[in-house]
Design an enzyme around this catalytic site. Structure first.
Site, PDB file in Angstrom:
ATOM      1  CE1 TYR A 131      10.075  33.358  23.661  1.00  0.00           C
ATOM      2  CE2 TYR A 131       8.790  33.136  21.662  1.00  0.00           C
ATOM      3  CZ  TYR A 131       9.015  33.756  22.861  1.00  0.00           C
ATOM      4  OH  TYR A 131       8.180  34.765  23.255  1.00  0.00           O
ATOM      5  CB  SER A 132      14.435  27.737  18.639  1.00  0.00           C
ATOM      6  OG  SER A 132      13.589  28.624  17.970  1.00  0.00           O
ATOM      7  CB  SER A 164      19.493  36.239  17.107  1.00  0.00           C
ATOM      8  OG  SER A 164      18.938  35.439  16.108  1.00  0.00           O
ATOM      9  CD  GLU A 247      10.492  37.039  16.511  1.00  0.00           C
ATOM     10  OE1 GLU A 247       9.994  36.399  17.458  1.00  0.00           O
ATOM     11  OE2 GLU A 247      11.573  36.742  15.967  1.00  0.00           O
ATOM     12  CB  SER A 387       8.859  28.107   8.892  1.00  0.00           C
ATOM     13  OG  SER A 387       7.710  27.310   9.092  1.00  0.00           O
ATOM     14  CD  GLU A 389       7.159  25.920   4.744  1.00  0.00           C
ATOM     15  OE1 GLU A 389       7.751  26.468   5.704  1.00  0.00           O
ATOM     16  OE2 GLU A 389       7.652  25.887   3.590  1.00  0.00           O
TER      17      GLU A 389
HETATM   18  C1  LIG Z   1      18.489  33.695  11.369  1.00  0.00           C
HETATM   19  C2  LIG Z   1      17.683  33.043  12.438  1.00  0.00           C
HETATM   20  C3  LIG Z   1      17.606  33.620  13.688  1.00  0.00           C
HETATM   21  C4  LIG Z   1      16.874  33.000  14.708  1.00  0.00           C
HETATM   22  N1  LIG Z   1      16.855  33.583  15.940  1.00  0.00           N
HETATM   23  C5  LIG Z   1      16.199  32.960  16.950  1.00  0.00           C
HETATM   24  C6  LIG Z   1      16.236  33.510  18.273  1.00  0.00           C
HETATM   25  O1  LIG Z   1      16.842  34.559  18.530  1.00  0.00           O
HETATM   26  N2  LIG Z   1      15.610  32.840  19.261  1.00  0.00           N
HETATM   27  C7  LIG Z   1      14.907  31.677  19.030  1.00  0.00           C
HETATM   28  O2  LIG Z   1      14.332  31.137  19.971  1.00  0.00           O
HETATM   29  N3  LIG Z   1      14.873  31.121  17.789  1.00  0.00           N
HETATM   30  C8  LIG Z   1      15.488  31.742  16.747  1.00  0.00           C
HETATM   31  N4  LIG Z   1      15.471  31.197  15.479  1.00  0.00           N
HETATM   32  C9  LIG Z   1      14.818  29.893  15.293  1.00  0.00           C
HETATM   33  C10 LIG Z   1      13.526  29.928  14.513  1.00  0.00           C
HETATM   34  O3  LIG Z   1      12.459  30.453  15.264  1.00  0.00           O
HETATM   35  C11 LIG Z   1      13.247  28.482  14.052  1.00  0.00           C
HETATM   36  O4  LIG Z   1      14.270  28.135  13.155  1.00  0.00           O
HETATM   37  C12 LIG Z   1      11.909  28.332  13.396  1.00  0.00           C
HETATM   38  O5  LIG Z   1      10.865  28.494  14.332  1.00  0.00           O
HETATM   39  C13 LIG Z   1      11.772  26.963  12.700  1.00  0.00           C
HETATM   40  O6  LIG Z   1      12.097  25.934  13.585  1.00  0.00           O
HETATM   41  P1  LIG Z   1      13.176  24.799  13.197  1.00  0.00           P
HETATM   42  O7  LIG Z   1      14.389  25.472  12.682  1.00  0.00           O
HETATM   43  O8  LIG Z   1      13.305  23.885  14.357  1.00  0.00           O
HETATM   44  O9  LIG Z   1      12.527  24.022  11.962  1.00  0.00           O
HETATM   45  P2  LIG Z   1      11.437  22.862  12.040  1.00  0.00           P
HETATM   46  O10 LIG Z   1      10.358  23.270  12.987  1.00  0.00           O
HETATM   47  O11 LIG Z   1      12.109  21.568  12.259  1.00  0.00           O
HETATM   48  O12 LIG Z   1      10.847  22.920  10.564  1.00  0.00           O
HETATM   49  C14 LIG Z   1      11.528  22.327   9.452  1.00  0.00           C
HETATM   50  C15 LIG Z   1      10.646  22.513   8.221  1.00  0.00           C
HETATM   51  O13 LIG Z   1       9.383  21.839   8.425  1.00  0.00           O
HETATM   52  C16 LIG Z   1       8.299  22.753   8.235  1.00  0.00           C
HETATM   53  N5  LIG Z   1       7.220  22.470   9.190  1.00  0.00           N
HETATM   54  C17 LIG Z   1       7.377  22.253  10.534  1.00  0.00           C
HETATM   55  N6  LIG Z   1       6.151  22.060  11.090  1.00  0.00           N
HETATM   56  C18 LIG Z   1       5.222  22.174  10.097  1.00  0.00           C
HETATM   57  C19 LIG Z   1       3.794  22.080  10.044  1.00  0.00           C
HETATM   58  N7  LIG Z   1       3.076  21.847  11.144  1.00  0.00           N
HETATM   59  N8  LIG Z   1       3.188  22.261   8.842  1.00  0.00           N
HETATM   60  C20 LIG Z   1       3.916  22.502   7.710  1.00  0.00           C
HETATM   61  N9  LIG Z   1       5.274  22.589   7.700  1.00  0.00           N
HETATM   62  C21 LIG Z   1       5.913  22.431   8.875  1.00  0.00           C
HETATM   63  C22 LIG Z   1       8.894  24.132   8.517  1.00  0.00           C
HETATM   64  O14 LIG Z   1       8.159  25.143   7.864  1.00  0.00           O
HETATM   65  C23 LIG Z   1      10.298  23.983   7.947  1.00  0.00           C
HETATM   66  O15 LIG Z   1      10.281  24.192   6.557  1.00  0.00           O
HETATM   67  C24 LIG Z   1      16.185  31.793  14.448  1.00  0.00           C
HETATM   68  C25 LIG Z   1      16.255  31.212  13.167  1.00  0.00           C
HETATM   69  C26 LIG Z   1      16.991  31.824  12.175  1.00  0.00           C
HETATM   70  C27 LIG Z   1      17.049  31.168  10.824  1.00  0.00           C
END
Ligand SMILES: Cc1cc2nc3c(=O)[nH]c(=O)nc-3n(C[C@H](O)[C@H](O)[C@H](O)COP(=O)(O)OP(=O)(O)OC[C@H]3O[C@@H](n4cnc5c(N)ncnc54)[C@H](O)[C@@H]3O)c2cc1C
Length: 408
Positions: A131-132, A164, A247, A387, A389
């Site tokens: 996804y991400s 992952s 999930e 997350s 938030e």
């Molecule tokens: C251990 C681990 C395993 C993972 N495994 C997978 C996987 O297998 N497949 C996959 O696709 N993804 C995976 N992920 C990714 C995960 O889904 C994303 O990290 C998550 O959705 C957050 O996206 P980002 O890291 O781009 O942070 P961002 O979206 O850039 O967010 C950064 C910060 O801003 C805050 N924020 C963002 N938008 C808003 C809003 N609208 N309102 C308030 N606050 C906001 C967030 O809460 C966060 O604190 C994994 C992540 C981790 C840590």
């Protein structure tokens, strides 16, 4: 939850099976694997999982025609309780078993179900979730990986990140833009893509724990068959959101039962090293225990509601678009918030119980013990699967009906 005599008989069967089989070559696997420790004895854990599958102990809630036992909710809870209690190693096929499998059962074509569910239940094929992307995490609808048709195949170009277990996965379920020029959640499709092909490069990312479970995945003309779209072409958002609701909600049941073991082990450490005499630590341990009871009740209520709702449509999402799924997105978000914060707090409490020794690695250069790894990895709990938030935003929208947040 009311248990019948047959449920207790079921408990006896799974308990007996685990006692009998966690022996010989598998005896040393107790407590191995799990978040931040997926590298531990991977091949042996795979063999253990296949033995579990051969005895019918995977996917037990699925319909019998797809390799399940149609186990009731109560029996699924019992299974997870007994599995955690036995100390059996963390399972390796959870992406397929807990996320893709239920999604395929709800949205897949008969041919997709026939092709993929059997190998998931048998732990013959492992999956990862694409996804991400570097520019699309919380705001998943802004993703830019594209897939275009070339005859009977999709050709995929783009990059996923934080994927992952991509290094061990045979297949990836991913979201890609299949309608050029489409915006946001429209024009996306949910594709099933084989990982072992020249158009895919997987590059591990080293984490705070020193291990590398998640990865960057590059798609450079990767291909998959046209009929491997789950749901409608261009209608992938609805399917992707259903996977996310699973999930955040149902799939965490087994994980949460494991938390009880971790808390018991921490209480044991506190008793032995004297930390349990510190009034502040005692309070925190008691609060952790209460948190566990609250979480358990909340999960059981959510699952009971999902059972009652059956096929009702619900809404789920990273940032608010609409989808269908068995658990309401607000319910799933409440549960996600409860367990992720609880587990992160447990990691911090573990450091407090261990005292100054918790600051030192066991051996150079970076050999962490189980508690240190738990502390560091549990930071990720409030991020992955959406997350905290984002979960709060969903609850504000869906449970409280507050005005939607303006998008910057
Ligand atoms: C251990 C681990 C395993 C993972 N495994 C997978 C996987 O297998 N497949 C996959 O696709 N993804 C995976 N992920 C990714 C995960 O889904 C994303 O990290 C998550 O959705 C957050 O996206 P980002 O890291 O781009 O942070 P961002 O979206 O850039 O967010 C950064 C910060 O801003 C805050 N924020 C963002 N938008 C808003 C809003 N609208 N309102 C308030 N606050 C906001 C967030 O809460 C966060 O604190 C994994 C992540 C981790 C840590």
């Amino acid at each position: 939850m009311q248990l019948t005599a047959e449920d207790e008989e079921f408990r006896g069967r799974i308990r007996g099976w685990l006692e009998d089989h966690l022996s010989g070559e598998f005896a040393g696997l107790r407590g191995q694997g799990g978040p931040g420790r997926e590298h531990e004895h991977f091949e042996q854990r795979l063999a253990w999982n296949r033995q579990l599958a051969a005895a019918g102990w995977t996917c037990i809630g699925w319909p019998a025609q797809y390799g399940g036992q149609e186990a009731t909710l109560a029996r699924q809870v019992i299974f997870h309780e007994e599995y955690a209690r036995s100390g059996a190693p963390a399972r390796v096929g959870h992406m397929g078993e807990e996320l893709l499998g239920p999604t395929l059962i709800a949205f897949g074509t008969p041919a997709q179900k026939d092709r993929f569910l059997g190998p998931i239940a048998a732990v013959r094929e492992l999956w990862c979730q694409g996804y991400s992307e570097p520019g699309a995490g919380s705001d998943l609808a802004s993703l830019s990986t594209s897939a275009t048709l070339d005859g009977d195949h999709w050709v995929i170009t783009g990059q996923k990140v934080w994927t992952s277990l991509a290094t061990v996965a045979d297949w990836c379920f991913l979201l890609a833009r299949t309608e050029p020029g489409s915006r946001r959640s429209r024009g996306l499709s949910y594709l099933l893509v084989p990982m072992d092909q020249p158009g895919i490069t997987v590059r591990p990312i080293r984490q705070l724990t020193g291990t590398a479970e998640f990865n960057e995945v590059f798609f450079d003309g990767a291909r998959t068959q046209r009929d491997l779209v789950v749901g409608d072409e261009g209608g992938g958002w609805r399917v992707a959101m259903a996977t996310l609701a699973i999930e955040r909600g149902v799939s965490t049941l087994g994980q949460q039962v494991g938390y009880e073991r971790e808390l018991d082990a921490l209480i044991d450490v506190a008793r032995r090293n004297g930390a349990a005499r510190d009034p502040v630590v005692r309070d925190k341990l008691a609060r952790a225990w209460i948190g566990l009871q609250v979480m358990r009740e909340q999960v059981l209520c959510m699952l009971a509601r999902a059972d009652d709702n059956g096929t009702d449509n619900n809404r789920a999402g990273h940032t608010g678009e609409q989808a269908a799924g068995p658990v309401s997105s607000a319910d799933a978000s409440v549960v996600k918030l409860l367990w992720s914060r609880w587990h992160r707090d447990l990691g911090e409490l573990a450091m407090e119980v261990l005292g100054p020794a918790s600051m030192l690695a066991q051996a150079p250069p970076y050999d962490l013990d189980d508690w240190q790894r738990l502390h560091l990895f549990s930071r990720a709990d409030t991020i992955y699967g959406g997350s905290q938030e984002i979960q709060l935003g969903i609850i504000a929208d869906r449970a409280l009906g507050l005005p939607r947040q303006a998008r910057s």
